[in-house]
Design an enzyme around this catalytic site. Structure first.
Site, short mmCIF file in Angstrom:
data_model
loop_
_atom_site.label_atom_id
_atom_site.label_comp_id
_atom_site.label_asym_id
_atom_site.label_seq_id
_atom_site.Cartn_x
_atom_site.Cartn_y
_atom_site.Cartn_z
N GLN A 94 39.43 41.66 45.64
CA GLN A 94 39.89 41.46 47.00
C GLN A 94 41.28 42.07 47.19
OE1 GLN A 94 39.38 37.13 46.67
NE2 GLN A 94 38.02 37.22 48.44
N VAL A 150 44.83 36.20 46.67
CA VAL A 150 43.38 36.40 46.73
C VAL A 150 42.79 35.84 45.43
CG1 VAL A 150 43.27 38.36 48.30
CG2 VAL A 150 43.69 38.75 45.86
N SER A 151 41.55 35.35 45.52
CA SER A 151 40.93 34.67 44.38
C SER A 151 40.40 35.61 43.32
CB SER A 151 39.79 33.76 44.86
OG SER A 151 40.29 32.78 45.75
N THR A 152 40.04 36.85 43.69
CA THR A 152 39.52 37.82 42.73
C THR A 152 40.31 39.11 42.83
OG1 THR A 152 37.91 38.84 44.23
CG2 THR A 152 37.22 36.83 43.07
#
Length: 209
Positions: free
Chosen positions: A15, A10-12
């Protein structure tokens, strides 16, 4: 003995990878063979746990991911990863590619992976063009583009004007406020009489807001 290696990302950090992990485990990957990156963008060339997943792959193994964009954002990067896997004798299995489960170990899977990667990149480029076009149209129409709100209050501008009246240069006062001299003059004009530029100070608008 060949095995399945899973990877989720996940990018952040806000999330969750729970859904990805559940799907990958359901596909037959052992939890000890599942690698997860939290808060890591797909645009980054190096992702710690992705690198570990690749290192764990041996001849005949298969890397399992849920969607194609877990590998990266560009077609070039995704195909480079696929080629690296092939050079190691490993395969790639995407659980949701084109609405189904695709394994690059098969000729049909390899072809579909290439096509879908290209389409994914094209979709990304189209979305980016739409965003840029929307921003340009709003700017040309004089509409607010949002962004950080103005933090300098009218009271601060009035106090700054008093400093200028007391002998400080407008340029120095504007710097202390964190704005351009042109912006200071515009703001101070709205509030009432203000000191004109002193000798040697030429007011040049820089377009700042």
């Amino acid at each position: 003995m060949t095995k399945l290696i899973g990877y989720a990302r996940v990018s952040t950090r806000q999330q969750s990878t729970d859904r990805q992990q559940a799907d990958i485990l359901a596909a037959g990957v052992r939890r000890d063979d599942l690698y997860v990156d939290h808060g890591v963008s797909g645009a980054r060339a190096s992702r710690p746990h992705f690198d570990r997943a690749l290192d764990a792959l041996e001849d005949g193994d298969t890397l399992v991911i849920t969607t194609l964009d877990r590998l990266g954002r560009s077609t070039q990067n995704m195909l480079a990863f696929a080629e690296e896997l092939r050079s190691r004798g490993a395969g790639l299995r995407v659980l949701n590619l084109g609405g189904g489960d695709v394994d690059t170990a098969t000729p049909m899977g390899s072809m579909l992976f290439t096509i879908m990667a290209a389409l994914g990149q094209m979709e990304h480029e189209i979305k980016r063009e739409r965003v840029v076009d929307s921003i340009t149209k709003r700017r040309n129409a004089g509409k607010d583009l949002g962004g950080r709100p103005r933090l300098i209050t009218d009271s601060q501008i009035r106090n700054a004007s008093r400093l200028v009246e007391g002998g400080q240069t407008a340029a120095q006062v504007a710097r202390n406020l964190g704005m351009s001299r042109a912006t200071y003059y515009r703001r101070s004009r709205v509030l009432g009489p203000h000191p004109e530029p002193s000798s040697g100070e030429t007011l040049v608008s820089d377009g700042a807001n």
